[in-house]
Write an enzyme that holds these catalytic residues in place. Structure first.
Site, short mmCIF file in Angstrom:
data_model
loop_
_atom_site.label_atom_id
_atom_site.label_comp_id
_atom_site.label_asym_id
_atom_site.label_seq_id
_atom_site.Cartn_x
_atom_site.Cartn_y
_atom_site.Cartn_z
N ARG A 216 0.86 -1.20 0.00
CA ARG A 216 0.00 0.00 0.00
C ARG A 216 0.89 1.23 0.00
NH1 ARG A 216 -5.57 1.56 3.06
NH2 ARG A 216 -6.16 3.04 1.45
N HIS A 254 -2.52 10.02 8.68
CA HIS A 254 -3.55 10.19 9.70
C HIS A 254 -3.50 11.58 10.34
CE1 HIS A 254 -5.25 6.35 9.30
NE2 HIS A 254 -4.24 5.67 9.81
N GLN A 341 -19.37 6.56 12.17
CA GLN A 341 -19.87 6.58 13.55
C GLN A 341 -19.68 5.26 14.31
OE1 GLN A 341 -23.43 9.42 12.25
NE2 GLN A 341 -23.75 8.59 14.26
N GLN A 413 -36.20 11.67 10.76
CA GLN A 413 -35.21 12.76 10.73
C GLN A 413 -34.10 12.52 9.71
OE1 GLN A 413 -33.74 14.29 14.59
NE2 GLN A 413 -34.92 12.55 15.33
P1 FAD Z 1 -37.24 9.72 13.93
O1 FAD Z 1 -36.22 9.75 12.87
O2 FAD Z 1 -37.60 10.99 14.58
O3 FAD Z 1 -38.56 9.03 13.33
C1 FAD Z 1 -39.78 9.02 14.00
C2 FAD Z 1 -40.90 8.82 13.01
O4 FAD Z 1 -42.09 8.57 13.72
C3 FAD Z 1 -41.16 10.03 12.14
O5 FAD Z 1 -41.11 9.66 10.77
C4 FAD Z 1 -42.58 10.47 12.54
O6 FAD Z 1 -43.32 10.98 11.43
C5 FAD Z 1 -43.19 9.18 13.04
N1 FAD Z 1 -44.28 9.34 14.00
C6 FAD Z 1 -44.26 9.96 15.19
N2 FAD Z 1 -45.46 9.84 15.82
C7 FAD Z 1 -46.25 9.11 15.01
C8 FAD Z 1 -47.57 8.62 15.11
N3 FAD Z 1 -48.33 8.83 16.16
N4 FAD Z 1 -48.07 7.91 14.07
C9 FAD Z 1 -47.32 7.65 12.98
N5 FAD Z 1 -46.05 8.08 12.85
C10 FAD Z 1 -45.51 8.80 13.85
N6 FAD Z 1 -27.87 10.96 13.34
C11 FAD Z 1 -26.71 10.35 13.14
O7 FAD Z 1 -26.50 9.28 13.68
N7 FAD Z 1 -25.75 10.87 12.33
C12 FAD Z 1 -25.94 12.05 11.70
O8 FAD Z 1 -25.05 12.50 10.98
C13 FAD Z 1 -27.15 12.72 11.88
N8 FAD Z 1 -27.38 13.89 11.29
C14 FAD Z 1 -28.57 14.52 11.50
C15 FAD Z 1 -28.79 15.75 10.87
C16 FAD Z 1 -29.98 16.39 11.04
C17 FAD Z 1 -30.19 17.71 10.37
C18 FAD Z 1 -31.01 15.81 11.83
C19 FAD Z 1 -32.33 16.49 12.01
C20 FAD Z 1 -30.78 14.61 12.47
C21 FAD Z 1 -29.56 13.96 12.30
N9 FAD Z 1 -29.28 12.77 12.95
C22 FAD Z 1 -28.11 12.13 12.73
C23 FAD Z 1 -30.18 12.21 13.94
C24 FAD Z 1 -30.97 11.02 13.42
O9 FAD Z 1 -31.60 11.33 12.22
C25 FAD Z 1 -31.94 10.57 14.50
O10 FAD Z 1 -31.21 10.18 15.63
C26 FAD Z 1 -32.79 9.42 14.05
O11 FAD Z 1 -33.53 9.76 12.92
C27 FAD Z 1 -33.75 8.99 15.17
O12 FAD Z 1 -34.47 7.90 14.70
P2 FAD Z 1 -35.91 7.48 15.26
O13 FAD Z 1 -36.36 6.42 14.35
O14 FAD Z 1 -35.81 7.20 16.69
O15 FAD Z 1 -36.82 8.77 15.12
P1 NAP Z 2 -27.17 17.38 20.94
O1 NAP Z 2 -25.97 16.81 20.32
O2 NAP Z 2 -27.63 16.85 22.21
O3 NAP Z 2 -26.92 18.96 21.08
C1 NAP Z 2 -27.82 19.81 21.64
C2 NAP Z 2 -27.18 21.19 21.84
O4 NAP Z 2 -28.13 22.03 22.43
C3 NAP Z 2 -25.98 21.16 22.72
O5 NAP Z 2 -24.99 21.96 22.12
C4 NAP Z 2 -26.45 21.78 24.04
O6 NAP Z 2 -25.34 22.52 24.49
C5 NAP Z 2 -27.63 22.64 23.61
N1 NAP Z 2 -28.72 22.66 24.57
C6 NAP Z 2 -29.30 21.62 25.22
N2 NAP Z 2 -30.30 22.04 26.01
C7 NAP Z 2 -30.36 23.38 25.87
C8 NAP Z 2 -31.19 24.39 26.45
N3 NAP Z 2 -32.14 24.09 27.30
N4 NAP Z 2 -30.97 25.67 26.07
C9 NAP Z 2 -30.00 25.99 25.20
N5 NAP Z 2 -29.19 25.07 24.63
C10 NAP Z 2 -29.37 23.78 24.96
O7 NAP Z 2 -28.39 17.26 19.96
P2 NAP Z 2 -28.58 17.61 18.44
O8 NAP Z 2 -27.57 18.56 17.91
O9 NAP Z 2 -30.00 18.01 18.40
O10 NAP Z 2 -28.40 16.23 17.71
C11 NAP Z 2 -29.30 15.15 17.94
C12 NAP Z 2 -28.61 13.86 17.70
O11 NAP Z 2 -28.31 13.70 16.33
C13 NAP Z 2 -27.31 13.83 18.46
O12 NAP Z 2 -27.25 12.70 19.29
C14 NAP Z 2 -26.26 13.74 17.43
O13 NAP Z 2 -25.27 12.79 17.77
C15 NAP Z 2 -26.99 13.29 16.18
N6 NAP Z 2 -26.33 13.96 15.08
C16 NAP Z 2 -25.11 13.51 14.73
C17 NAP Z 2 -24.43 14.16 13.73
C18 NAP Z 2 -23.08 13.66 13.30
O14 NAP Z 2 -22.45 14.29 12.47
N7 NAP Z 2 -22.58 12.56 13.81
C19 NAP Z 2 -24.98 15.24 13.10
C20 NAP Z 2 -26.24 15.69 13.50
C21 NAP Z 2 -26.88 15.03 14.50
P3 NAP Z 2 -25.28 23.32 25.85
O15 NAP Z 2 -26.10 22.51 26.83
O16 NAP Z 2 -23.84 23.40 26.20
O17 NAP Z 2 -25.83 24.66 25.54
FE1 SF4 Z 3 -18.75 2.97 9.02
FE2 SF4 Z 3 -21.11 1.86 8.55
FE3 SF4 Z 3 -20.91 4.52 8.67
FE4 SF4 Z 3 -19.91 3.11 6.61
S1 SF4 Z 3 -22.05 3.33 7.19
S2 SF4 Z 3 -18.88 4.73 7.70
S3 SF4 Z 3 -19.19 1.30 7.64
S4 SF4 Z 3 -20.52 3.09 10.33
#
Ligand code: FAD
Ligand code: NAP
Ligand code: SF4
Length: 674
Positions: A216, A254, A341, A413
């Site tokens: 590599r 790295h 992740q 989400q």
């Molecule tokens: P959700 O994704 O919230 O799904 C819940 C579903 O339930 C929804 O579709 C809703 O419509 C449905 N629902 C709720 N109540 C009812 C009801 N009564 N009847 C029928 N349907 C209903 N996570 C990562 O790991 N890596 C990331 O990089 C990452 N990036 C993110 C970026 C953004 C901008 C956002 C918003 C989220 C991101 N997340 C990321 C977070 C991740 O998407 C969530 O952790 C994940 O989607 C949670 O999954 P869940 O199935 O528990 O809930």
């Molecule tokens: P999060 O990671 O828990 O961050 C929430 C943020 O809000 C923190 O910065 C927190 O910081 C602040 N906060 C919490 N309570 C608050 C309050 N009452 N008032 C003001 N600020 C408050 O949650 P998230 O950004 O919503 O993400 C949700 C999940 O999606 C996370 O678990 C994350 O891992 C996942 N996600 C992952 C990625 C990724 O790239 N891996 C990307 C997007 C989302 P302070 O308390 O310090 O203010």
């Molecule tokens: Fe790693 Fe799976 Fe995410 Fe690919 S999808 S980077 S194998 S955790």
């Protein structure tokens, strides 16, 4: 006519034939470090070999103690270890596959006190200063490599891969950045390449001609003091002469400050560099890095950029990648979305590697989707990652599954996440789940916000609540002001956002919202390669040493403040291998990140805060709230009692620390138990 004719063409190496052009690249799973994990490791590789991959490369195995990446890391230096390795080689060969063992000497990247390198120069990613190898030390190292290859041959491997890139020991000898020696092992490139060449020559002499030696080679070091393209080619030609069978390629040390594998790196970004090398040598060349679909793989081979393509993480996501491609079922592939992740972030946290989109990866012997003994009627509410995962696994096991979602499309989400520039890959996971829902016969009911009464009326045996979360609204004076928006208003509702913005909350979503607001949402498509190269300062032609040039990022669209109350560095909680990329990207675009913020009030003037006792007004047009989330559990009201069993998973079970990795894993684990 095969579906991917270049991908599926065998490669005759003279003494052995690879069944196709796909290599599963080396990944440290954490299982190779302990002898008692080798049964699990064998099961892991067996599934991948059964899935049709042409050649597997093991995780790095050190040739001696000095080469350990971590204390007591996997080592092959005496015959007593052969028994374990034979479990692995036997499993792969029984499935018709081939496997080479990677020999990895970490050099100064070792996280242990015995580290050695070309010179006594500490790396920025290990606290240990290496000892410069003496002449005798170098000779012992060469012998250790040769002994290791001989043992690998006795263990039944089809060959070895010598790790010469990513900034490990041999790369440290090759580059002036880390090789400050004045003797015959340092100075001009002819001296700096002496160690890898000596290793290859003596290894080839010791193991004979019928054993693969893959090397590599670092084509772009992406660090200052890295090699020039001329040096890279000179080394490659010398390696070919010394007896290398296949040249694999690597990009970036790295410690490099250029990302090379995270999801925002354009697909196949480095394939053309492998193509340039291929025109210089006569042995097969492998393309690698950020290749995750059979279409990209086929295009690389068709263009002549490589003879083989190596992918690593895509085989965590889907062990059957090759078989599905060859059978014309590419749509059914569970695509790696390059999130890191559950794989690399786990490795850095010293946890066993797995996969966010395939929680069975690395746990093949524990998490099994066996046929159900009694068919149950299962309702899954919520088609986000948790509900999708539960529904398809339960249906795959033979249960009768009905999946409900209030929205008109699946994804929860995740649908929002995939709109973030650089996260377009997330759409692949939803394509995969949509396909699985069809294949497993899940009854999908969209646009149905179900109530508890409706669920109870339908006589289900199990009711899985995967209803996710609702965004948290923090208690800040003026939170009802019209300039306050939630991240859902921005990402889902497409609210118009002014040029000056404060983002409250600096978790993953706060970072993503900044990224979104810095781009023109109309351009939220995969960034073209040239744009990415400009932004990160990468010169694929490597006209300058290491392939680095000054970055030229676009002018930001908005002025953004990213705020948190914690006193820690903003972004400290993001993934180890991707957090720094998000931070550098935002900092370069002028985002001001503030910790230890106290929110005072929001009014027409903007957001009033106190930082370190100092009052400050952020004169912004909008305040976007990204302050975490709370579980949505109203369907649980009334308890989990009754004829149906209730289960809570994903965000509905626990919003804190939630991510899609946990959501998908919980869905699969629950469904495996039903
Ligand atoms: P959700 O994704 O919230 O799904 C819940 C579903 O339930 C929804 O579709 C809703 O419509 C449905 N629902 C709720 N109540 C009812 C009801 N009564 N009847 C029928 N349907 C209903 N996570 C990562 O790991 N890596 C990331 O990089 C990452 N990036 C993110 C970026 C953004 C901008 C956002 C918003 C989220 C991101 N997340 C990321 C977070 C991740 O998407 C969530 O952790 C994940 O989607 C949670 O999954 P869940 O199935 O528990 O809930
Ligand atoms: P999060 O990671 O828990 O961050 C929430 C943020 O809000 C923190 O910065 C927190 O910081 C602040 N906060 C919490 N309570 C608050 C309050 N009452 N008032 C003001 N600020 C408050 O949650 P998230 O950004 O919503 O993400 C949700 C999940 O999606 C996370 O678990 C994350 O891992 C996942 N996600 C992952 C990625 C990724 O790239 N891996 C990307 C997007 C989302 P302070 O308390 O310090 O203010
Ligand atoms: Fe790693 Fe799976 Fe995410 Fe690919 S999808 S980077 S194998 S955790």
């Amino acid at each position: 006519m095969p579906f991917f004719p270049h991908l599926s063409a065998p490669l005759d190496l003279g003494f052995t034939t690879l069944r196709n052009r796909v290599i599963m690249g080396s990944m440290h799973t954490g299982l190779e470090d302990r002898f008692y994990h080798y049964d699990k490791l064998a099961a892991f590789y067996r599934e991948r070999a059964r899935g049709g991959v042409g050649l597997i490369v093991t995780g790095g195995i050190s040739p001696n103690r000095q080469g350990w990446l971590l204390p007591f890391g996997g080592t092959l230096n005496f015959a007593g270890d052969l028994w374990n390795h034979r479990k692995v080689t036997r499993a792969v060969h029984e499935e018709g596959g081939k496997i080479v063992m990677q020999i990895l000497h970490a050099g100064r990247y070792g996280y242990q006190p015995f580290v050695v390198s070309a010179s006594a120069k500490k790396s920025p990613i290990s606290p240990f200063t290496p000892k410069a190898l003496s002449e005798r030390g170098i000779e012992r190292t060469i012998r250790a490599y040769v002994r290791c290859a001989r043992l690998a041959q006795r263990a039944g491997y089809d060959g070895v891969e010598i790790m010469g890139s990513e900034g490990y020991l041999l790369n440290q000898f090759l580059c002036a950045r880390t090789n400050l020696r004045q003797d015959r092992w340092g100075g001009p490139i002819e001296n700096r390449m002496r160690l890898p060449l000596e290793i290859v020559r003596r290894m080839r002499a010791a193991i004979g001609s019928d054993f693969i030696i893959m090397y590599r080679h670092s084509l772009l070091d992406l660090v200052e003091g890295g090699n020039s393209w001329d040096d890279v080619v000179q080394v490659a030609k010398a390696l070919e002469q010394a007896g290398v069978t296949i040249l694999n390629t690597g990009y970036g040390w790295h410690e490099a400050r250029v990302p090379t594998i995270v999801t925002s790196v354009p697909r196949a970004a480095f394939a053309s560099v492998a193509g340039r090398l291929r025109r210089e040598v006569g042995i097969p060349v492998v393309a690698s890095n950020r290749i995750n679909t059979p279409h990209d793989l086929e295009a690389i081979l068709m263009r002549g950029d490589a003879d083989l393509v190596s992918m690593a993480r895509p085989f965590l996501a889907d062990p059957e990648f090759v078989q599905k491609a060859v059978d014309g079922r590419a749509e059914a592939i569970n695509t790696c979305i390059a999130c890191n992740q559950a794989c690399l972030d786990h490795t850095f946290a010293r946890l066993p590697a797995s996969c966010m989109v395939n929680p069975r990866a690395g746990r093949e012997t524990e998490l099994r989707y066996t046929p159900a003994t009694a068919v149950r009627r299962v309702a899954v509410v919520g088609a986000g990652p948790a509900g999708l995962s539960a529904a398809v696994v339960a249906a795959e096991r033979g249960h009768q599954v009905s999946l409900f979602d209030a929205s008109g499309t699946i994804g929860g989400q995740f649908k929002i996440a995939m709109q973030i520039p650089g996260k377009e890959e997330f759409a692949e996971t939803l394509r995969y789940f949509a396909n699985r829902l069809l294949a497993t016969g899940v009854q999908l009911n969209l646009q149905q916000r179900v109530s508890r009464a409706q669920l109870l009326a339908q006589d289900f045996d199990d009711i899985v609540l995967a209803t996710g979360i609702v965004p948290r609204l923090p208690h800040i004076a003026g939170i009802e002001h019209p300039k306050v928006l939630s991240y859902l208003d921005v990402l889902q509702g497409k609210a118009a956002v002014g040029p000056r913005v404060a983002v409250v909350g600096a978790g993953g979503i706060g970072f993503d919202v900044c990224q979104y607001l810095l781009h023109d949402p109309g351009l939220a498509v995969p960034e073209p390669l040239s744009h990415w190269l400009r932004e990160w300062g990468v010169d694929l032609a490597a006209a300058s040493d290491g392939g680095l040039v000054p970055p030229r990022p676009d002018l930001p669209l908005r002025q953004i403040y990213l705020l948190q109350r914690k006193t820690s560095k903003v972004g400290a909680g993001l993934g180890k291998t991707s957090g720094w990329v998000h931070r550098s990207s935002l900092l370069r675009k002028g985002v001001e990140m503030l910790s230890a913020v106290q929110y005072e009030r929001i009014d027409d003037a903007g957001l009033h805060i106190t930082v370190d006792g100092q009052a400050r007004l952020l004169e912004v047009d909008h305040v976007v709230i990204c302050a975490g989330q709370e579980s949505q559990t109203e369907l649980m009201d009334g308890g989990g009692q009754g004829p149906a069993r209730f289960h809570l998973i994903g965000g509905a079970a626990l919003a804190g620390e939630l991510d899609a990795k946990r959501a998908i894993r919980e869905g699969a684990e629950l469904a495996a138990r039903l």
